[in-house]
Design an enzyme around this catalytic site. Structure first.
Site, PDB file in Angstrom:
ATOM      1  N   ARG A  61       0.860  -1.175   0.000  1.00 31.56           N
ATOM      2  CA  ARG A  61       0.000   0.000   0.000  1.00 31.56           C
ATOM      3  C   ARG A  61       0.896   1.225   0.000  1.00 31.56           C
ATOM      4  O   ARG A  61       1.795   1.327   0.821  1.00 31.56           O
ATOM      5  CB  ARG A  61      -0.939   0.017   1.205  1.00 31.56           C
ATOM      6  CG  ARG A  61      -2.197   0.834   0.948  1.00 31.56           C
ATOM      7  CD  ARG A  61      -3.196   0.752   2.088  1.00 31.56           C
ATOM      8  NE  ARG A  61      -3.919  -0.506   2.119  1.00 31.56           N
ATOM      9  CZ  ARG A  61      -4.932  -0.748   2.942  1.00 31.56           C
ATOM     10  NH1 ARG A  61      -5.328   0.182   3.785  1.00 31.56           N
ATOM     11  NH2 ARG A  61      -5.551  -1.909   2.930  1.00 31.56           N
ATOM     12  N   SER A 163      -8.406   0.452   0.014  1.00 33.47           N
ATOM     13  CA  SER A 163      -9.464   0.479   1.020  1.00 33.47           C
ATOM     14  C   SER A 163      -9.888   1.916   1.341  1.00 33.47           C
ATOM     15  O   SER A 163     -10.364   2.626   0.474  1.00 33.47           O
ATOM     16  CB  SER A 163      -8.998  -0.280   2.264  1.00 33.47           C
ATOM     17  OG  SER A 163     -10.064  -0.472   3.155  1.00 33.47           O
ATOM     18  N   ASP A 320     -16.781   1.601   3.656  1.00 39.45           N
ATOM     19  CA  ASP A 320     -15.603   2.292   3.142  1.00 39.45           C
ATOM     20  C   ASP A 320     -15.529   2.037   1.637  1.00 39.45           C
ATOM     21  O   ASP A 320     -16.341   1.280   1.087  1.00 39.45           O
ATOM     22  CB  ASP A 320     -14.339   1.850   3.899  1.00 39.45           C
ATOM     23  CG  ASP A 320     -14.023   0.378   3.736  1.00 39.45           C
ATOM     24  OD1 ASP A 320     -14.905  -0.380   3.298  1.00 39.45           O
ATOM     25  OD2 ASP A 320     -12.885  -0.032   4.049  1.00 39.45           O
ATOM     26  N   ASP A 322     -13.916   0.249  -0.515  1.00 35.85           N
ATOM     27  CA  ASP A 322     -13.873  -1.098  -1.114  1.00 35.85           C
ATOM     28  C   ASP A 322     -14.891  -2.033  -0.456  1.00 35.85           C
ATOM     29  O   ASP A 322     -14.897  -3.234  -0.715  1.00 35.85           O
ATOM     30  CB  ASP A 322     -12.466  -1.697  -1.063  1.00 35.85           C
ATOM     31  CG  ASP A 322     -11.995  -2.009   0.348  1.00 35.85           C
ATOM     32  OD1 ASP A 322     -12.371  -1.262   1.273  1.00 35.85           O
ATOM     33  OD2 ASP A 322     -11.257  -2.987   0.541  1.00 35.85           O
ATOM     34  N   ASP A 324     -15.375  -3.349   2.448  1.00 34.67           N
ATOM     35  CA  ASP A 324     -15.085  -4.468   3.357  1.00 34.67           C
ATOM     36  C   ASP A 324     -15.332  -4.073   4.820  1.00 34.67           C
ATOM     37  O   ASP A 324     -15.278  -4.924   5.702  1.00 34.67           O
ATOM     38  CB  ASP A 324     -13.676  -5.039   3.165  1.00 34.67           C
ATOM     39  CG  ASP A 324     -12.557  -4.069   3.500  1.00 34.67           C
ATOM     40  OD1 ASP A 324     -12.836  -2.870   3.704  1.00 34.67           O
ATOM     41  OD2 ASP A 324     -11.388  -4.508   3.551  1.00 34.67           O
ATOM     42  N   ARG A 325     -15.624  -2.794   5.076  1.00 36.71           N
ATOM     43  CA  ARG A 325     -15.923  -2.354   6.442  1.00 36.71           C
ATOM     44  C   ARG A 325     -17.329  -1.751   6.502  1.00 36.71           C
ATOM     45  O   ARG A 325     -17.865  -1.321   5.481  1.00 36.71           O
ATOM     46  CB  ARG A 325     -14.913  -1.290   6.901  1.00 36.71           C
ATOM     47  CG  ARG A 325     -13.510  -1.808   6.998  1.00 36.71           C
ATOM     48  CD  ARG A 325     -12.541  -0.673   7.291  1.00 36.71           C
ATOM     49  NE  ARG A 325     -11.180  -1.131   7.088  1.00 36.71           N
ATOM     50  CZ  ARG A 325     -10.213  -1.051   8.013  1.00 36.71           C
ATOM     51  NH1 ARG A 325     -10.473  -0.517   9.179  1.00 36.71           N
ATOM     52  NH2 ARG A 325      -9.009  -1.494   7.753  1.00 36.71           N
ATOM     53  N   THR A 398      -3.628  -8.724  15.585  1.00 37.62           N
ATOM     54  CA  THR A 398      -4.415  -7.715  14.890  1.00 37.62           C
ATOM     55  C   THR A 398      -4.453  -7.975  13.390  1.00 37.62           C
ATOM     56  O   THR A 398      -3.431  -8.266  12.776  1.00 37.62           O
ATOM     57  CB  THR A 398      -3.801  -6.325  15.137  1.00 37.62           C
ATOM     58  OG1 THR A 398      -3.603  -6.182  16.533  1.00 37.62           O
ATOM     59  CG2 THR A 398      -4.704  -5.224  14.642  1.00 37.62           C
ATOM     60  N   GLU A 422     -12.925  -7.030  14.233  1.00 35.85           N
ATOM     61  CA  GLU A 422     -11.881  -6.177  14.791  1.00 35.85           C
ATOM     62  C   GLU A 422     -12.460  -4.789  15.004  1.00 35.85           C
ATOM     63  O   GLU A 422     -13.393  -4.381  14.294  1.00 35.85           O
ATOM     64  CB  GLU A 422     -10.640  -6.137  13.898  1.00 35.85           C
ATOM     65  CG  GLU A 422     -10.851  -5.529  12.537  1.00 35.85           C
ATOM     66  CD  GLU A 422      -9.576  -5.533  11.689  1.00 35.85           C
ATOM     67  OE1 GLU A 422      -8.567  -6.074  12.150  1.00 35.85           O
ATOM     68  OE2 GLU A 422      -9.625  -4.985  10.579  1.00 35.85           O
ATOM     69  N   LYS A 436     -12.953  -9.575   6.354  1.00 34.18           N
ATOM     70  CA  LYS A 436     -14.045  -8.682   6.719  1.00 34.18           C
ATOM     71  C   LYS A 436     -14.887  -8.379   5.486  1.00 34.18           C
ATOM     72  O   LYS A 436     -14.381  -8.340   4.371  1.00 34.18           O
ATOM     73  CB  LYS A 436     -13.518  -7.406   7.371  1.00 34.18           C
ATOM     74  CG  LYS A 436     -12.462  -6.642   6.589  1.00 34.18           C
ATOM     75  CD  LYS A 436     -11.912  -5.532   7.470  1.00 34.18           C
ATOM     76  CE  LYS A 436     -10.799  -4.768   6.767  1.00 34.18           C
ATOM     77  NZ  LYS A 436      -9.568  -5.572   6.636  1.00 34.18           N
TER      78      LYS A 436
END
Length: 611
Positions: A61, A163, A320, A322, A324-325, A398, A422, A436
């Protein structure tokens, strides 16, 4: 290239730039480098070329732009060549099984970079080696890639996304054949293979030709159908959903989520959520938000609240970019909006998924095979629920790479993983996706809200009831921004050598007494008989957890994807103790003490979280 165009005086830098210009075929990034050379912009050149993006367990990233430190055509080709070679060594049947590649809507016109372009180049690399590629023909949520790996038994998956990072960033996220993100030693093996394959193969640049290859297949329609069939199994109250009068607003924050969340609500027979028009369609400029991260709370949700007020909606869901959250907010009786923390939503979804499972599986014997997971910096509310209800709870390091891999191991042993989360608003509600997934979480949240409405209960009221039953878990998390690795290093080393000797961690923090310390960078854990940590350690990242005599827990760690030092704190009360005001005050005092005693020596070199 003549040396008079390389006036940096730094031989190593000159060589790196020269090699770059020899390899790069993107006219925009070549021009950007030449302009820097003409301007004698040595510092800017150093920023671009003095390091290579590190391939870690989250892949890559970085900002899009020229040079080895950035995401661009050449670094994507080099990365994919290394990854392809590593897969060839690992899987004898790579040419039969193949890989999947997905992408979001990010783009960076100055450098000609975009997620779609990077995905096409990655596909070209694999095609040049005779590897079949399932390349999505359109943008998808990140969860579609791990889902496809599992669905089609592929060797690996790549998702091109950054993301919720700022608009100039992009990323390259990698999944293994088990459908979970890669963990060590694969990251090191891939990294080594990248270094050995830096020179572009002749066909690697031929993205347009590769897209015509019979080895390219578009999995979009099939995966779309199968994904929604999989999450449909998590719908438990279809009749309530059909007649639901709850109004919900959804925003995809200029990302990919809109059409997928609409489809998810449809398969749950829920009324479609109101879409925030200004943020509904993908836009790589993210024009209406400072940061495209719903975790930041109200600032990102301003337009959602305005639409909710207009339509009389009581709940806001936000993905978000992408998808995934998931963030959730609810209008309170006072008229104010409450944005639930990731830990609070984890408590709600955990309670909901267990309640639905229990209703379908009343026999207690089945509980011995039921698991829930959360990361070590997340709330321990699931542990409290598990202790009372009789299922298993485990914590992992994490990141969903750890939870996804652990979930797969447990499932392979015949267990059921109902839920993993998480605190950074990431939820795995469907074990067909070992990562996620904000799309399935949105539909499940929609059903939960609709069900609670039939009981005249709000999410806030239900959350209070969960805490009353299982014990209040109050958390307070934030971060400092720090771009200087030396400052970060000195902060953590000071904590490890607090009284001047190695492993002499602090025994108190202001007026709070410390009862245990776990350091997952070095592997020290004072709670273990041999002081060796049970959880895996990672020397490439900083992470220390302090347990306090009052039951408080605080973890300080560095972010794997952003220049942040994060801190996470939680104070837990016994069930029935509802003196929340006292708990919050005690936690506030603890956080103040941590900032004053642990951060203070370097505080002038840290930036606080922006308001």
């Amino acid at each position: 290239m003549p040396n008079d165009l390389l006036p940096t005086g730094d031989t190593k830098l000159d060589q790196a730039v020269q090699l770059w210009l020899q390899y790069d075929k993107n006219p925009k990034t070549v021009s950007m480098v030449n302009d820097l050379l003409k301007d004698g912009a040595v510092e800017a050149l150093k920023k671009c070329f003095s390091s290579r993006m590190e391939f870690g367990t989250a892949g890559l990233r970085a900002p899009m732009g020229p040079g080895t430190a950035s995401m661009n055509d050449l670094t994507i080709i080099q990365t994919t060549q290394g990854f392809c070679c590593y897969l060839e060594k690992t899987f004898g049947d790579l040419k039969e099984r193949g890989v999947v590649i997905g992408y979001d809507a990010r783009a960076h016109p100055p450098s000609g970079g975009s997620s779609k372009r990077f995905a096409s180049l990655a596909a070209a690399v694999f095609i040049s080696r005779g590897v079949p590629v399932h390349l999505f023909s359109n943008i998808t949520p990140t969860p579609f890639v791990p889902f496809t790996v599992s669905l089609m038994s592929l060797c690996a998956g790549i998702m091109v996304t950054a993301s919720h990072n700022p608009k100039q960033d992009n990323g390259y996220k990698v999944y293994w054949e088990n459908g979970a993100q890669i963990v060590s030693p694969h990251d090191k093996g891939i990294s080594k293979a990248i270094e050995e394959n830096l020179e572009p193969w002749p066909e690697s640049w031929n993205a347009e030709e590769a897209l015509k290859s019979p080895l390219i297949k578009d999995p979009y329609q099939d995966v779309h159908t199968q994904y929604f069939k999989a999450i449909q199994k998590l719908c438990h109250y279809r009749d309530i959903n059909k007649s639901s009068e709850v109004k919900i607003v959804h925003t995809s924050v200029h990302g990919v989520g809109h059409t997928f969340v609409q489809s998810a609500f449809k398969v749950f027979d829920l009324p479609p959520p109101y879409a925030v028009e200004e943020q509904k369609d993908p836009d790589p400029e993210f024009p209406t938000v400072k940061y495209p991260n719903p975790e930041e709370g109200e600032g990102v949700l301003t337009l959602s609240f305005a639409l909710a007020e207009k339509e009389g909606a009581s709940v806001v869901l936000a993905n978000d970019p992408d998808a995934d959250r998931l963030a959730v907010a609810e209008k309170q009786e006072s008229g104010q909006w409450r944005v639930f923390s990731g830990n609070e939503l984890g408590a709600l979804l955990g309670w909901w998924l267990f309640s639905c499972w229990k209703q379908q599986n009343p026999e207690a014997a089945r509980l011995k095979n039921i698991y829930m997971l959360s990361s070590t910096v997340s709330s321990k509310i699931l542990r409290a629920i598990a202790l009372k209800e009789g299922f298993h709870f485990e914590e992992t390091l994490t990141g969903f790479k750890w939870m996804g891999n652990r979930a797969k191991d447990l499932m392979d042993q015949g267990n059921t993983v109902l839920f993993a989360f998480e605190e950074a608003i990431g939820y795995m509600c469907c074990n067909s996706v070992l990562d996620k997934d904000g799309v399935s979480a949105a539909a499940i949240a929609g059903e939960m809200v609709s069900y609670l409405a039939t009981k005249n209960k709000s999410l806030s009221q239900k959350l209070s009831a969960i805490y009353e039953e299982y014990g209040y878990h109050i958390s307070k998390n934030s971060y400092f921004i720090c771009h200087d690795q030396k400052v970060i290093q000195s902060l953590f080393e000071r904590l490890r050598n607090f009284s001047g000797k190695p492993e002499s961690y602090p025994t108190e923090c202001g007026s709070f007494s410390i009862s245990a310390v776990r350091d997952l960078t070095t592997g020290y854990d004072s709670n273990q008989p041999d002081t060796k940590a049970v959880l895996p350690i990672s020397r490439s990242s900083q992470m220390i957890t302090f347990t306090f005599s009052n039951g408080g827990v605080a973890t300080m760690r560095t972010s794997g994807t952003e220049p942040k030092i994060k801190y996470y704190t939680e104070l837990c009360a016994a069930p029935g103790n509802s003196d929340v005001t006292h708990l919050k005050k005690e936690l506030d005092d603890l956080v103040e003490a941590i900032i004053e005693n642990f951060f203070e020596p370097t505080k002038n070199k840290l930036q606080p979280k922006p308001e």
